[in-house]
Design an enzyme around this catalytic site. Sequence first.
Site, mmCIF file in Angstrom:
data_model
loop_
_atom_site.group_PDB
_atom_site.id
_atom_site.type_symbol
_atom_site.label_atom_id
_atom_site.label_comp_id
_atom_site.label_asym_id
_atom_site.label_seq_id
_atom_site.Cartn_x
_atom_site.Cartn_y
_atom_site.Cartn_z
ATOM 1 N N LYS A 137 -34.350 -19.993 18.261
ATOM 2 C CA LYS A 137 -34.820 -19.720 19.898
ATOM 3 C C LYS A 137 -33.214 -18.968 20.234
ATOM 4 O O LYS A 137 -32.517 -18.311 19.718
ATOM 5 C CB LYS A 137 -33.918 -21.478 20.233
HETATM 6 C C1 LIG Z 1 -38.469 -25.654 19.334
HETATM 7 C C2 LIG Z 1 -38.957 -26.361 20.706
HETATM 8 C C3 LIG Z 1 -39.006 -27.437 20.726
HETATM 9 C C4 LIG Z 1 -38.569 -28.710 19.465
HETATM 10 O O1 LIG Z 1 -37.048 -28.048 19.679
HETATM 11 P P1 LIG Z 1 -36.237 -28.810 18.378
HETATM 12 O O2 LIG Z 1 -34.685 -28.611 18.551
HETATM 13 O O3 LIG Z 1 -36.582 -27.698 16.919
HETATM 14 O O4 LIG Z 1 -36.591 -30.516 18.128
HETATM 15 C C5 LIG Z 1 -40.150 -28.330 22.086
HETATM 16 N N1 LIG Z 1 -40.607 -27.951 22.834
HETATM 17 C C6 LIG Z 1 -41.072 -26.467 22.390
HETATM 18 C C7 LIG Z 1 -41.548 -25.795 23.552
HETATM 19 C C8 LIG Z 1 -40.015 -26.078 21.115
HETATM 20 O O5 LIG Z 1 -40.220 -24.432 21.231
#
Ligand SMILES: *Cc1c(COP(=O)(O)O)cnc(C)c1O
Length: 382
Positions: free
Chosen positions: A187
């Site tokens: 992210k």
């Molecule tokens: C990465 C992501 C998640 C989950 O995030 P985590 O921290 O890995 O649990 C949920 N929704 C979207 C759209 C994502 O890109």
Amino acid sequence: MDHLPLTLLPFTRPDIDEETIAAVGDVLRSGWLTTGPKCSELEAALSLRAGGRPVRLVSSATAALEFALRIAGVGPGDEVITTSLSWVATSNAILTVGARPVFVDIDPVTRLIDMAQIDAAITAHTRAIIPVDLAGFPVDRDRLYTVAGKHGLRVIEDAAQAQGAHWHGRELGSFGDLVAFSFHPNKNMTTGEGGCLVMNSEVEASQFEKLRLQGVSRNADGTYDCDLLGGKANLTDIAAAIGLGQLKRLDGFIERRRELARLYFAHLDGLPLNLPPADFVHSNWHMFQVLLPAGLAARRADVIRLMREAGIALGIHYPAIHLMTLYRELGLAAQALPHTESVASRILTLPLFPAMQDADVKRVALALDRVLRDLGAAGESA
Ligand SMILES: *Cc1c(COP(=O)(O)O)cnc(C)c1O
């Protein structure tokens, strides 16, 4: 594991500076590793960006979404409207609380949930909407909260990819209902693994604190009580130290992502690809995603393989959730989602991360042009 060329350009890579690495070392030497002062500091810093709204950290955005649903009172028998073009975490969280995901098709231009189709999906069982800001391009918040308000629905924004994105001048998280962000290493900012939820009140925040740690609360005499079933999803101070270093650089990261996205638009001009909306106001450019022409959908794996041979890694974000085995078995694949299915079969994520060089963008575009020509796509319209 397969053997990677030394020069492989990944589709993303976290950027951790030496100052942050030193800060992690300080936590490790401090004797306090789990949730503590660093988590409080990061929560305060995130809350400042969220216009003073309460923010609590958690071990993943998946847990943040699940706890948000529980705070919103969503459970068995309830329906939650969402998109099938997302990481499976979005709808897994709905299943985890015993509710049923109701998938609404996407708008093929924005690739986000089609606001115009939400009304028709609402039933007497609908309790909430989980929109997803795919690639960091925000869902239309004005229309979202209008439709939610009209039907009395809670909104849980899956803004996992949208930290630092804006809606008409306001940063996501600083307004709205419940807003979840992810700090997974892919992210725009990371804590290694982690996430957070922005809430409406201290009442919700203290409920969230219980949910993330066994449902316990402290009594005045030093004993503990447990009055609801919580999980084990608190964040460590080690992770929070990484997050503090990242948050300082978030705006710079996004600025660099925007520059690289602009270069992609320049270099991809004329290729037979469908490009994302050229938005340089709202999006945080978490990903730069293109769609292959329909005629090449069946050859996407070849495109990925040939690009990899050219030293460039591409990603698929995402296969349609409703077509996955678990969702088929639950009878959730029956509904036709033609735009979701078409986009999911053709989408590719190109490399985009702050430390990427301008020359890398050109390299990706040239390689993609050659691969598409070799596969006979030249001139075919996307
Ligand atoms: C990465 C992501 C998640 C989950 O995030 P985590 O921290 O890995 O649990 C949920 N929704 C979207 C759209 C994502 O890109």
